[in-house]
Scaffold this motif. Structure first.
Motif, PDB file in Angstrom:
ATOM      1  N   HIS A 105       0.817  -1.216   0.000  1.00 56.71           N
ATOM      2  CA  HIS A 105       0.000   0.000   0.000  1.00 56.71           C
ATOM      3  C   HIS A 105       0.859   1.278   0.000  1.00 56.71           C
ATOM      4  O   HIS A 105       0.317   2.363  -0.187  1.00 56.71           O
ATOM      5  CB  HIS A 105      -0.977   0.007   1.188  1.00 56.71           C
ATOM      6  CG  HIS A 105      -0.300   0.066   2.518  1.00 56.71           C
ATOM      7  ND1 HIS A 105       0.059  -1.080   3.202  1.00 56.71           N
ATOM      8  CD2 HIS A 105       0.105   1.113   3.273  1.00 56.71           C
ATOM      9  CE1 HIS A 105       0.648  -0.719   4.339  1.00 56.71           C
ATOM     10  NE2 HIS A 105       0.687   0.586   4.404  1.00 56.71           N
ATOM     11  N   GLU A 106       2.181   1.144   0.194  1.00 53.77           N
ATOM     12  CA  GLU A 106       3.032   2.336   0.147  1.00 53.77           C
ATOM     13  C   GLU A 106       3.046   2.873  -1.280  1.00 53.77           C
ATOM     14  O   GLU A 106       3.223   2.135  -2.238  1.00 53.77           O
ATOM     15  CB  GLU A 106       4.462   2.038   0.592  1.00 53.77           C
ATOM     16  CG  GLU A 106       5.331   3.288   0.570  1.00 53.77           C
ATOM     17  CD  GLU A 106       6.740   3.077   1.072  1.00 53.77           C
ATOM     18  OE1 GLU A 106       7.459   4.086   1.203  1.00 53.77           O
ATOM     19  OE2 GLU A 106       7.144   1.924   1.324  1.00 53.77           O
ATOM     20  N   LYS A 107       2.862   4.147  -1.407  1.00 55.97           N
ATOM     21  CA  LYS A 107       2.829   4.784  -2.729  1.00 55.97           C
ATOM     22  C   LYS A 107       4.242   5.144  -3.166  1.00 55.97           C
ATOM     23  O   LYS A 107       5.145   5.324  -2.356  1.00 55.97           O
ATOM     24  CB  LYS A 107       1.952   6.037  -2.706  1.00 55.97           C
ATOM     25  CG  LYS A 107       0.528   5.765  -2.268  1.00 55.97           C
ATOM     26  CD  LYS A 107      -0.182   4.861  -3.235  1.00 55.97           C
ATOM     27  CE  LYS A 107      -1.640   4.701  -2.827  1.00 55.97           C
ATOM     28  NZ  LYS A 107      -2.331   3.696  -3.523  1.00 55.97           N
ATOM     29  N   LEU A 108       4.414   5.254  -4.466  1.00 58.80           N
ATOM     30  CA  LEU A 108       5.735   5.518  -5.033  1.00 58.80           C
ATOM     31  C   LEU A 108       6.293   6.875  -4.594  1.00 58.80           C
ATOM     32  O   LEU A 108       7.488   7.004  -4.362  1.00 58.80           O
ATOM     33  CB  LEU A 108       5.670   5.428  -6.556  1.00 58.80           C
ATOM     34  CG  LEU A 108       6.972   5.107  -7.261  1.00 58.80           C
ATOM     35  CD1 LEU A 108       7.564   3.794  -6.774  1.00 58.80           C
ATOM     36  CD2 LEU A 108       6.752   5.063  -8.764  1.00 58.80           C
ATOM     37  N   ASP A 109       5.446   7.882  -4.446  1.00 56.55           N
ATOM     38  CA  ASP A 109       5.943   9.180  -4.005  1.00 56.55           C
ATOM     39  C   ASP A 109       6.514   9.102  -2.592  1.00 56.55           C
ATOM     40  O   ASP A 109       7.524   9.741  -2.291  1.00 56.55           O
ATOM     41  CB  ASP A 109       4.883  10.278  -4.123  1.00 56.55           C
ATOM     42  CG  ASP A 109       3.631  10.007  -3.315  1.00 56.55           C
ATOM     43  OD1 ASP A 109       3.214   8.828  -3.185  1.00 56.55           O
ATOM     44  OD2 ASP A 109       3.040  10.992  -2.818  1.00 56.55           O
ATOM     45  N   SER A 110       5.930   8.287  -1.740  1.00 60.80           N
ATOM     46  CA  SER A 110       6.470   8.085  -0.392  1.00 60.80           C
ATOM     47  C   SER A 110       7.841   7.418  -0.460  1.00 60.80           C
ATOM     48  O   SER A 110       8.770   7.787   0.266  1.00 60.80           O
ATOM     49  CB  SER A 110       5.504   7.235   0.434  1.00 60.80           C
ATOM     50  OG  SER A 110       6.047   6.925   1.684  1.00 60.80           O
ATOM     51  N   LEU A 111       7.969   6.441  -1.340  1.00 61.91           N
ATOM     52  CA  LEU A 111       9.255   5.774  -1.514  1.00 61.91           C
ATOM     53  C   LEU A 111      10.313   6.751  -2.035  1.00 61.91           C
ATOM     54  O   LEU A 111      11.462   6.744  -1.589  1.00 61.91           O
ATOM     55  CB  LEU A 111       9.127   4.586  -2.463  1.00 61.91           C
ATOM     56  CG  LEU A 111      10.417   3.825  -2.746  1.00 61.91           C
ATOM     57  CD1 LEU A 111      10.982   3.215  -1.467  1.00 61.91           C
ATOM     58  CD2 LEU A 111      10.181   2.762  -3.785  1.00 61.91           C
TER      59      LEU A 111
END
Length: 164
Positions: A105-111
């Motif tokens: 559920h982690e979004k790419l922008d967070s990564l």
């Protein structure tokens, strides 16, 4: 392509673009490929360590990262590789980034924010119990007074480096 993956990649692309715009030049989407994009080259403008030379540490302010969302994404984490030299406890000598634990559920922008935090040696982005580069970790342990090397990027999760 499965419609769920397609929607996720489209959502991630829009979010990464918003993040780059909001970062005021600290994060730049240099390229995005795929339809929808599943591979990026990102530029990060933040101070980091590029080399441990006999004369002392060498710092640089420009970094390039290739970020790939492989076929099993988002069930499996993206694959991130430094295209420019960086010395860090969570970057393997082969330039693959240890991205820590991954939750689908982690979004790419967070990564992308986490990668920025890794690059600038944000203390909250260093897990001393799990390192990918022992030499970088030894240097970092003795120079913690310098951290962060630049303004941290927000939203960092604990890293655990599994062998790459």
């Amino acid at each position: 392509m499965h419609p769920v993956r397609r929607r996720r990649l489209l959502s991630d692309f829009a979010a990464v673009q918003r993040l780059a715009t909001a970062s005021e030049g600290r994060i730049v989407v240099q390229s995005a490929s795929g339809d929808p994009p599943d591979s990026y080259v990102l530029g990060f403008h933040c101070r980091s360590l590029s080399e441990l030379s006999p004369r002392g540490p060498v710092f640089t302010d420009h970094h390039h990262v290739k970020l790939q969302c492989l076929a099993a994404y988002p069930a499996q984490p993206p694959y991130a590789t430094m295209l420019t030299p960086v010395v860090h406890p969570h970057i393997w000598p082969n330039r693959v980034l240890c991205l820590g634990s991954w939750k689908p559920h982690e979004k790419l922008d967070s990564l992308v924010q986490r990668i920025g935090s890794i690059l600038c040696y944000d203390p909250t982005a260093i897990n001393w119990r799990s390192v990918a580069d022992d030499d970088a970790a030894a240097w970092a342990r003795t120079h913690q007074n310098l951290f962060p090397l630049d303004h941290p990027f927000p939203s960092v999760a604990t890293l655990t480096c599994d062998h790459v």
